[in-house]
Design a protein around this motif. Structure first.
Motif, PDB file in Angstrom:
ATOM      1  N   SER A   1       0.400  -1.559  -0.077  1.00 23.62           N
ATOM      2  CA  SER A   1       0.132   0.221   0.165  1.00 23.62           C
ATOM      3  C   SER A   1       0.922   0.935   0.029  1.00 23.62           C
ATOM      4  O   SER A   1       0.777   2.298  -0.239  1.00 23.62           O
ATOM      5  CB  SER A   1      -0.924  -0.393   1.027  1.00 23.62           C
ATOM      6  OG  SER A   1      -1.423   1.158   1.640  1.00 23.62           O
ATOM      7  N   ILE A   2       1.987   1.215   0.879  1.00 20.99           N
ATOM      8  CA  ILE A   2       2.461   2.163   1.295  1.00 20.99           C
ATOM      9  C   ILE A   2       3.901   3.126  -0.888  1.00 20.99           C
ATOM     10  O   ILE A   2       3.769   4.192  -0.757  1.00 20.99           O
ATOM     11  CB  ILE A   2       4.088   2.164   1.757  1.00 20.99           C
ATOM     12  CG1 ILE A   2       3.171   2.037   3.144  1.00 20.99           C
ATOM     13  CG2 ILE A   2       4.274   3.094   2.020  1.00 20.99           C
ATOM     14  CD1 ILE A   2       4.298   2.192   4.408  1.00 20.99           C
ATOM     15  N   LEU A   3       3.946   1.766  -1.761  1.00 24.57           N
ATOM     16  CA  LEU A   3       4.741   1.439  -2.372  1.00 24.57           C
ATOM     17  C   LEU A   3       3.761   2.866  -3.421  1.00 24.57           C
ATOM     18  O   LEU A   3       4.007   2.551  -4.398  1.00 24.57           O
ATOM     19  CB  LEU A   3       4.540   0.410  -3.149  1.00 24.57           C
ATOM     20  CG  LEU A   3       6.256  -0.808  -1.711  1.00 24.57           C
ATOM     21  CD1 LEU A   3       6.459  -1.974  -2.350  1.00 24.57           C
ATOM     22  CD2 LEU A   3       7.269   0.959  -2.194  1.00 24.57           C
ATOM     23  N   ARG A   4       2.628   2.358  -3.123  1.00 26.62           N
ATOM     24  CA  ARG A   4       1.035   2.667  -4.306  1.00 26.62           C
ATOM     25  C   ARG A   4       1.011   3.993  -3.678  1.00 26.62           C
ATOM     26  O   ARG A   4       0.192   4.837  -4.984  1.00 26.62           O
ATOM     27  CB  ARG A   4      -0.193   2.019  -3.980  1.00 26.62           C
ATOM     28  CG  ARG A   4       0.153   0.732  -4.836  1.00 26.62           C
ATOM     29  CD  ARG A   4      -1.064  -0.160  -5.176  1.00 26.62           C
ATOM     30  NE  ARG A   4      -2.232   0.001  -4.418  1.00 26.62           N
ATOM     31  CZ  ARG A   4      -2.495  -1.289  -3.296  1.00 26.62           C
ATOM     32  NH1 ARG A   4      -1.328  -1.994  -3.895  1.00 26.62           N
ATOM     33  NH2 ARG A   4      -2.883  -1.570  -2.207  1.00 26.62           N
ATOM     34  N   ILE A   5       2.067   4.748  -3.188  1.00 28.70           N
ATOM     35  CA  ILE A   5       1.243   6.509  -2.800  1.00 28.70           C
ATOM     36  C   ILE A   5       2.545   6.736  -3.839  1.00 28.70           C
ATOM     37  O   ILE A   5       3.651   6.910  -4.284  1.00 28.70           O
ATOM     38  CB  ILE A   5       1.553   6.961  -0.871  1.00 28.70           C
ATOM     39  CG1 ILE A   5       0.773   5.735  -0.295  1.00 28.70           C
ATOM     40  CG2 ILE A   5       1.850   7.665  -0.823  1.00 28.70           C
ATOM     41  CD1 ILE A   5       1.188   5.835   1.052  1.00 28.70           C
ATOM     42  N   PRO A   6       1.964   8.034  -4.273  1.00 29.39           N
ATOM     43  CA  PRO A   6       2.524   8.762  -5.637  1.00 29.39           C
ATOM     44  C   PRO A   6       4.117   9.418  -5.040  1.00 29.39           C
ATOM     45  O   PRO A   6       4.586   9.971  -5.072  1.00 29.39           O
ATOM     46  CB  PRO A   6       1.633   9.196  -6.151  1.00 29.39           C
ATOM     47  CG  PRO A   6       0.469   9.766  -5.042  1.00 29.39           C
ATOM     48  CD  PRO A   6       0.280   8.273  -3.971  1.00 29.39           C
ATOM     49  N   SER A   7       3.584  10.191  -3.450  1.00 27.56           N
ATOM     50  CA  SER A   7       4.228  10.888  -2.866  1.00 27.56           C
ATOM     51  C   SER A   7       5.280  10.627  -2.707  1.00 27.56           C
ATOM     52  O   SER A   7       4.916   9.550  -1.218  1.00 27.56           O
ATOM     53  CB  SER A   7       3.694  12.152  -2.374  1.00 27.56           C
ATOM     54  OG  SER A   7       3.124  11.952  -1.140  1.00 27.56           O
ATOM     55  N   ALA A   8       6.907  11.212  -2.244  1.00 30.23           N
ATOM     56  CA  ALA A   8       7.632  10.766  -1.242  1.00 30.23           C
ATOM     57  C   ALA A   8       7.316  11.091  -0.109  1.00 30.23           C
ATOM     58  O   ALA A   8       7.737  10.097   1.106  1.00 30.23           O
ATOM     59  CB  ALA A   8       8.857  10.862  -1.468  1.00 30.23           C
ATOM     60  N   ASN A   9       7.006  11.996   0.089  1.00 31.25           N
ATOM     61  CA  ASN A   9       6.113  12.270   1.282  1.00 31.25           C
ATOM     62  C   ASN A   9       5.050  12.509   2.221  1.00 31.25           C
ATOM     63  O   ASN A   9       5.514  11.014   3.582  1.00 31.25           O
ATOM     64  CB  ASN A   9       5.630  13.966   1.534  1.00 31.25           C
ATOM     65  CG  ASN A   9       5.836  14.807   3.472  1.00 31.25           C
ATOM     66  OD1 ASN A   9       6.121  14.713   3.867  1.00 31.25           O
ATOM     67  ND2 ASN A   9       4.187  15.141   3.348  1.00 31.25           N
ATOM     68  N   GLY A  10       4.613  11.368   1.080  1.00 31.32           N
ATOM     69  CA  GLY A  10       3.122  10.785   1.412  1.00 31.32           C
ATOM     70  C   GLY A  10       3.906   9.152   2.117  1.00 31.32           C
ATOM     71  O   GLY A  10       3.258   8.351   3.253  1.00 31.32           O
ATOM     72  N   LYS A  11       4.757   8.542   1.897  1.00 28.17           N
ATOM     73  CA  LYS A  11       5.567   6.972   2.055  1.00 28.17           C
ATOM     74  C   LYS A  11       6.441   7.576   2.916  1.00 28.17           C
ATOM     75  O   LYS A  11       6.010   6.085   3.837  1.00 28.17           O
ATOM     76  CB  LYS A  11       6.184   6.356   0.824  1.00 28.17           C
ATOM     77  CG  LYS A  11       5.407   6.977  -0.582  1.00 28.17           C
ATOM     78  CD  LYS A  11       6.780   6.157  -1.587  1.00 28.17           C
ATOM     79  CE  LYS A  11       6.724   5.353  -2.936  1.00 28.17           C
ATOM     80  NZ  LYS A  11       7.211   5.376  -3.957  1.00 28.17           N
ATOM     81  N   CYS A  12       6.650   8.755   3.906  1.00 31.92           N
ATOM     82  CA  CYS A  12       7.563   9.376   4.536  1.00 31.92           C
ATOM     83  C   CYS A  12       6.084   8.479   5.999  1.00 31.92           C
ATOM     84  O   CYS A  12       6.530   8.149   6.832  1.00 31.92           O
ATOM     85  CB  CYS A  12       8.661  10.074   4.437  1.00 31.92           C
ATOM     86  SG  CYS A  12       9.310   9.319   3.491  1.00 31.92           S
ATOM     87  N   LYS A  13       5.546   9.308   5.918  1.00 33.67           N
ATOM     88  CA  LYS A  13       4.724   9.861   7.078  1.00 33.67           C
ATOM     89  C   LYS A  13       4.019   8.706   6.825  1.00 33.67           C
ATOM     90  O   LYS A  13       3.463   8.247   8.128  1.00 33.67           O
ATOM     91  CB  LYS A  13       3.442  10.975   6.478  1.00 33.67           C
ATOM     92  CG  LYS A  13       2.360  11.092   7.497  1.00 33.67           C
ATOM     93  CD  LYS A  13       1.503  12.050   7.265  1.00 33.67           C
ATOM     94  CE  LYS A  13       1.005  12.307   8.495  1.00 33.67           C
ATOM     95  NZ  LYS A  13      -0.604  13.269   7.672  1.00 33.67           N
ATOM     96  N   ALA A  14       3.182   7.627   6.258  1.00 34.07           N
ATOM     97  CA  ALA A  14       2.199   6.248   6.321  1.00 34.07           C
ATOM     98  C   ALA A  14       3.515   5.540   6.674  1.00 34.07           C
ATOM     99  O   ALA A  14       3.277   4.341   7.336  1.00 34.07           O
ATOM    100  CB  ALA A  14       2.354   5.717   4.931  1.00 34.07           C
ATOM    101  N   PHE A  15       5.106   5.379   6.315  1.00 34.92           N
ATOM    102  CA  PHE A  15       5.775   4.610   6.988  1.00 34.92           C
ATOM    103  C   PHE A  15       5.985   4.803   8.142  1.00 34.92           C
ATOM    104  O   PHE A  15       6.367   3.947   9.615  1.00 34.92           O
ATOM    105  CB  PHE A  15       7.648   4.348   6.072  1.00 34.92           C
ATOM    106  CG  PHE A  15       8.158   3.922   7.101  1.00 34.92           C
ATOM    107  CD1 PHE A  15       7.948   2.025   7.031  1.00 34.92           C
ATOM    108  CD2 PHE A  15       9.729   4.462   8.012  1.00 34.92           C
ATOM    109  CE1 PHE A  15       9.434   1.359   6.925  1.00 34.92           C
ATOM    110  CE2 PHE A  15      10.321   3.773   8.390  1.00 34.92           C
ATOM    111  CZ  PHE A  15      10.210   2.460   8.269  1.00 34.92           C
TER     112      PHE A  15
END
Length: 310
Positions: A224-238
């Motif tokens: 699910s995290i890999l499908r997030i388009p923005s790098a900021n969104g990925k970091c926040k989710a992680f």
């Protein structure tokens, strides 16, 4: 000797780490320090969750349960060892040994189940954020916690009752710092097939099923995290699951070290047990404080109020 006479011996001997009297003060200071840090650290996490209304969520509800289980997990073994070191006695009563085994199994199992439930909580939060409050409702959270407690209490009770039916030989020496179930079984003279069968079955269950659940949850989370388009969104989710992932890695890493030890009574085996039973519960509050901004803020409020009152 009759079975009744064999079990009439009233105590076991816990040899611990060292017989050298010069090393005893060092061991006492080391384990006392770790025990105090463990209790205070996890107690602060519980107080932070209770006192801050922003932390009244499923994630922190399970975290407070984990902190409570960690306090109790460490308290089943370390205080008795400290008393034995201080009094220069190695004995523990038969009833005390069975009681220690019981609570050790209860809170060790609880850690396993709570980490699995927390992984599911992170799965729902990241993969189904819009339905999180509906899925992780208070009723489900309470039910998950209750089922975890019931399974842990039931298994531990059954295993403890099975220990009471055994007769023991003249060797009552446990070469460990606590009453380890597997070592105690090796001292029995009567048939231990049922005990070992239950031990291996439940160890396999607690090792494979919860770990598989955690692995499945994080597979879905990473996808699910890999499908997030923005790098900021990925970091926040992680960041929302980084602390839990760190605790899981530490718990299963040290636990694996214990069960892969060829001889748990050896120095290496006992060090692995210390990592699993003492160091991991001690580090958990620091890991959550380091990775979680909400916990840090709540802890600052708790500590600020304490200092203000003083």
């Amino acid at each position: 000797m009759e079975p009744g006479n064999q079990t009439s011996v009233s105590e076991f001997l816990l040899l611990g780490f060292s017989q050298d009297s010069e090393q005893q003060p060092i061991l006492f200071g080391l384990f006392l320090s770790m025990f105090v840090v463990t209790v205070l650290g996890n107690l602060l996490i519980i107080l932070a969750v209770i006192s801050d209304s922003h932390l009244h969520t499923p994630m922190y509800f399970f975290l407070s349960n984990l902190s409570f289980a960690d306090i109790c997990f460490t308290s089943t073994t370390i205080p008795k060892m400290l008393v034995n070191i201080q009094t220069q006695r190695k004995s523990i009563t038969f009833a005390g040994c069975i009681t220690q085994m019981y609570f050790f199994m209860v809170f060790g199992s609880m850690d396993t189940f709570l980490l699995t439930v927390m992984a599911y909580d992170r799965l729902v939060a990241i993969c189904h954020p819009l339905h999180y409050s509906v899925i992780m409702n208070p009723r489900l959270c309470g039910l998950l916690a209750l089922v975890s407690w019931l399974i842990s209490l039931t298994y531990s009770l059954i295993q403890s009752l099975l220990m009471l039916r055994l007769s023991f030989c003249t060797n009552w020496v446990i070469q460990h710092f606590y009453c380890e179930l597997a070592q105690a079984l090796t001292l029995a003279c009567s048939d231990t097939l049922i005990n070992y069968t239950l031990l291996y079955m439940v160890t396999g269950f607690l090792g494979i099923v919860p770990f598989s659940g955690i692995l499945f949850s994080y597979t879905q989370i990473v996808s699910s995290i890999l499908r997030i388009p923005s790098a900021n969104g990925k970091c926040k989710a992680f960041s929302t699951c980084a602390s839990h992932l760190s605790v899981v890695s530490l718990f299963y890493g040290t636990g694996l070290g214990v069960y892969l030890s060829t001889d748990s009574s050896s120095w290496r085996g006992m060090v692995a047990s210390v990592m699993y039973t003492v160091v991991t519960p001690m580090l958990n509050p620091f890991i959550y404080s380091l990775w979680n901004r909400d916990i840090r803020r709540a802890l600052q409020k708790v500590l600020g109020r304490t200092l203000y009152v003083q």
